[in-house]
Design an enzyme around this catalytic site. Sequence first.
Site, PDB file in Angstrom:
ATOM      1  N   GLN A 682      -6.052  -3.944 -14.644  1.00 40.06           N
ATOM      2  CA  GLN A 682      -6.406  -5.352 -14.547  1.00 40.06           C
ATOM      3  C   GLN A 682      -6.429  -5.807 -13.099  1.00 40.06           C
ATOM      4  O   GLN A 682      -7.291  -6.583 -12.680  1.00 40.06           O
ATOM      5  CB  GLN A 682      -5.396  -6.202 -15.325  1.00 40.06           C
ATOM      6  CG  GLN A 682      -5.746  -7.694 -15.372  1.00 40.06           C
ATOM      7  CD  GLN A 682      -7.070  -7.929 -16.069  1.00 40.06           C
ATOM      8  OE1 GLN A 682      -7.329  -7.390 -17.133  1.00 40.06           O
ATOM      9  NE2 GLN A 682      -7.932  -8.712 -15.440  1.00 40.06           N
ATOM     10  N   HIS A 685      -9.644  -5.737 -10.906  1.00 42.60           N
ATOM     11  CA  HIS A 685     -10.775  -6.632 -11.168  1.00 42.60           C
ATOM     12  C   HIS A 685     -11.080  -7.509  -9.963  1.00 42.60           C
ATOM     13  O   HIS A 685     -12.238  -7.718  -9.606  1.00 42.60           O
ATOM     14  CB  HIS A 685     -10.487  -7.520 -12.376  1.00 42.60           C
ATOM     15  CG  HIS A 685     -11.011  -6.966 -13.655  1.00 42.60           C
ATOM     16  ND1 HIS A 685     -12.353  -6.784 -13.897  1.00 42.60           N
ATOM     17  CD2 HIS A 685     -10.368  -6.543 -14.774  1.00 42.60           C
ATOM     18  CE1 HIS A 685     -12.518  -6.282 -15.110  1.00 42.60           C
ATOM     19  NE2 HIS A 685     -11.334  -6.120 -15.667  1.00 42.60           N
ATOM     20  N   GLU A 751      -5.416 -13.527 -21.717  1.00 41.41           N
ATOM     21  CA  GLU A 751      -6.715 -12.965 -22.118  1.00 41.41           C
ATOM     22  C   GLU A 751      -6.486 -11.620 -22.810  1.00 41.41           C
ATOM     23  O   GLU A 751      -7.005 -11.371 -23.894  1.00 41.41           O
ATOM     24  CB  GLU A 751      -7.583 -12.783 -20.872  1.00 41.41           C
ATOM     25  CG  GLU A 751      -8.930 -12.123 -21.149  1.00 41.41           C
ATOM     26  CD  GLU A 751      -9.678 -11.765 -19.884  1.00 41.41           C
ATOM     27  OE1 GLU A 751     -10.874 -11.454 -19.984  1.00 41.41           O
ATOM     28  OE2 GLU A 751      -9.065 -11.766 -18.788  1.00 41.41           O
ATOM     29  N   HIS A 752      -5.711 -10.750 -22.173  1.00 43.18           N
ATOM     30  CA  HIS A 752      -5.356  -9.447 -22.740  1.00 43.18           C
ATOM     31  C   HIS A 752      -3.842  -9.382 -22.930  1.00 43.18           C
ATOM     32  O   HIS A 752      -3.092  -9.666 -21.990  1.00 43.18           O
ATOM     33  CB  HIS A 752      -5.770  -8.295 -21.811  1.00 43.18           C
ATOM     34  CG  HIS A 752      -7.211  -8.313 -21.410  1.00 43.18           C
ATOM     35  ND1 HIS A 752      -7.656  -8.890 -20.220  1.00 43.18           N
ATOM     36  CD2 HIS A 752      -8.308  -7.832 -22.037  1.00 43.18           C
ATOM     37  CE1 HIS A 752      -8.975  -8.746 -20.134  1.00 43.18           C
ATOM     38  NE2 HIS A 752      -9.397  -8.110 -21.226  1.00 43.18           N
ATOM     39  N   ASP A 785     -12.277  -2.777 -23.459  1.00 43.84           N
ATOM     40  CA  ASP A 785     -13.290  -3.176 -22.488  1.00 43.84           C
ATOM     41  C   ASP A 785     -14.602  -2.434 -22.699  1.00 43.84           C
ATOM     42  O   ASP A 785     -15.668  -2.928 -22.301  1.00 43.84           O
ATOM     43  CB  ASP A 785     -12.791  -2.916 -21.068  1.00 43.84           C
ATOM     44  CG  ASP A 785     -11.884  -4.029 -20.562  1.00 43.84           C
ATOM     45  OD1 ASP A 785     -11.787  -5.060 -21.251  1.00 43.84           O
ATOM     46  OD2 ASP A 785     -11.274  -3.871 -19.487  1.00 43.84           O
ATOM     47  N   HIS A 844     -25.703 -47.462 -47.763  1.00 45.17           N
ATOM     48  CA  HIS A 844     -25.087 -46.250 -48.295  1.00 45.17           C
ATOM     49  C   HIS A 844     -24.671 -46.465 -49.763  1.00 45.17           C
ATOM     50  O   HIS A 844     -24.913 -45.615 -50.634  1.00 45.17           O
ATOM     51  CB  HIS A 844     -23.840 -45.876 -47.479  1.00 45.17           C
ATOM     52  CG  HIS A 844     -24.133 -45.202 -46.175  1.00 45.17           C
ATOM     53  ND1 HIS A 844     -24.804 -45.816 -45.159  1.00 45.17           N
ATOM     54  CD2 HIS A 844     -23.827 -43.942 -45.741  1.00 45.17           C
ATOM     55  CE1 HIS A 844     -24.902 -44.978 -44.141  1.00 45.17           C
ATOM     56  NE2 HIS A 844     -24.325 -43.827 -44.468  1.00 45.17           N
TER      57      HIS A 844
END
Length: 858
Positions: A682, A685, A751-752, A785, A844
């Site tokens: 990670q 990245h 996220e992960h 991934d 209505h």
Amino acid sequence: MVFPLLPYFSSPSALSSLAVVGQALLQLTSSNVGSLIDVSKDSSITTFVDIPSDLEIDDSLVDSILSLLNNGVEGIFVSPEAATAILSSIPNARLVYKLSSTDQVEQLGLSQTTSISLPSSQPLGSLKSLTNGGKRQVYSTYEQASKVDVSSNVSAGITPIISADQLTVDYTEDESAQIDGKLSIVDALLPALITDRNDGLYTTLVTDSANTALGLVYSSKKSISEAIKTGTGVYQSRRHGLWYKGKTSGATQKLLKIELDCDGDCLKFIVEQSGAGFCHLDRASCFGKASGLSALEQVLVDRKTNAPEGSYTKRLFDDEKLLSAKIKEEAEELTDATTKEEISWEMADLLYFALARCVKYGVSLADIEKNLDTKALKVTRRKGDAKPKFIQQEEEKAAKKSEKETSQKSTERVIGPDDKIVMSRVDATTASKAEVDACLERPIQKSADIMNLVTPIVNKVKNEGDKALLELTAKFDRVELTSPILAAPFPPELMQISDDIKKAIDISFENIRVFHEAQNQTETLTVETCPGVTCSRFARPIERVGCYIPGGTAVLPSTSLMLSVPALVAGCKDIIFASPPGKDGKLTAEVVYVAHKVGAKCIVLAGGAQAVAAMAYGTESVPKCDKIMGPGNQFVTAAKMLVSNDSNAMCAIDMPAGPSEVLVIADKYADPDFVASDLLSQAEHGVDSQVILITVDMTSEEVDKIDEAVHRQALVLPRVDIVRKCIAHSTTIQVANFDEAFDMSNRYAPEHLILQIEDAGSYIDKVFNAGSVFVGAYSPESCGDYSSGTNHTLPTYGYARMYSGVNTTTFQKFITSQVVTPLGLQSIGKAVMDLAAVEGLDAHRNAVKVRMEKLGYI
């Protein structure tokens, strides 16, 4: 060049069309200061003021002169006595000394640049010598002007001062005659002009009030005279004779001023253009389109009248509060900008909103420039201090900035090239709650600053289409393209990849397809909610979707799989890719191959905010998309948020996003090498990625083993420099038990989420907030991934609390239907009427009532 004639007017009200020459000498009286100031503010007139010798020099007169000079009067004509009395208050450079003879120049010791005026009766040779070759401005005054005398003076570089009642805009072809004893104004001009043309015409440059060149034409004595007389643009055509601009086309010109260049071989007509423009091609200028502020002013003037309802510029003109707020906002952002790029960007924004306000109230650039020129002429100066409230605001802002920088410096951690690459460590069993919470904070995103940079890019693509897209790709991606898209079918030579990579993509493709196919709702959900009432829900694909595939620090062809395969499974009619090209103008071959496999319609050769804008609004080449999916940097994210909030775009997005992140929960049974590899996968990245390790009931020695593994593995990675910076702001948190670990994880909503714990599967029930969970020692994030089948486009920055990752339903919408039979109407009809009555919606209620009456239920 000062115009070779200075008409003298006894009062401001007498000012006539002679003022088109651009100069006027006006007489000051004890009561007309206000009128003279009003005249001096006219952007097309340069004014001088004459102080009669019978006016008493006192403080009141000095104040009047100062007021005139401060409000745009070019200079003051005074006697030497008056000049001596006021020199302490008024600069000598702004005075013109009214002398009776040339001898006074030496007697008074006037410098070689001091302006003077003398009677025209003085010898011409003496007057000419006083000009010092053009360094000094010399004026000559006339009791009664004759054409011969004026012509001689003008030819010698002397400016004649002639009473306006002795001048006329009429003219005669007779070179020696005057008209009713008056001098034609054109006869005072021609002696200053020269031409080497055989036809005797004078080269003439035509500009607007902003000094933008409109075209090059020719003038004659007759055309100049007609222009001055009519106050319009009149020129001499070399083929067709006298040319009254706009007489047949309607593109007329109002003549504002006539000037000469320094050599007298070129006239300059300053005009106000109406209609299509000056050029015969219906353009504003023969030299191409306007640019910069002039172009912006033209657009805003047009939008003030023609902007469609709902457009942003229309909103600005209609909403005074919004416009004022934007001006203040942009001014503040300009003061906060520090780099050349930021300052120029913010200044451009401020000018746009400020000029919009000017146009709204009928203020032109010429008016603004006149004010600037007037301020430059001021002889009294303000101290220049800002208002106290703004000084206080800046002092408070500076103090906060200093405090923040000091705090950051005290907490910033830098891992040098010789330092050990290890994460910070906090023991939650002894640390304060604030210390633990700080570990779970994400880096602050300056969304307002980013949005200010992104908005002009999005608007440019929205308004200019392909042209803007190509320009921005050249600017940001450094590549010149002839087309912004690569259309299907894609050339085989652009997807040349090795057999191994092709096999890897094919395996991943199939696994992703299988998993997302299982999510696909193909059958209609039908429920009878009560007797006679059947409700249904069925899925339909979103017709046209955009898949954004990032470039940048890492090329991500896997993202093209994660976005396009679910779109294919969902049944989307058109799949559009967007990905930035390389320096050679080509795309990543793997991305083109995936686009080919899913049957993409085209690939937009662009990245960043411009690619998002192109898919959101569509261009001449790029199809407009109904929804845009895909990760990206902060500019991509800001652009997605911007277009999703624009009702004119009618474009949805998958989710908000921030930097990528991972949280690993590990216990004493976890393999340190496995844990380290997950953290580093990670960290590579990007420097803004966040890596968190939560260890459960582990000793310091056991955590040390993970640190050793992180350092050892990091050193052999090609992206070690990125890893080093990421790990510097990453943290290991030691907790006592799993309840604390999962509580912390759910608050963070990663996220992960990777579970490197014994019997990991039994803890899934404790996970409430996460993008995707990787369960057990042999389930690294990398599998998700690429090839396991789950999607890697996931919510970040804590959005996992309320968003799902991309899935098949991301590319679908769900439609409901209902069937109500007579029995069903009997079941729910009264309830519907009663609720409609409560809400006051009689139509209505009536829609049910008429049916129930016909069925005999009421």
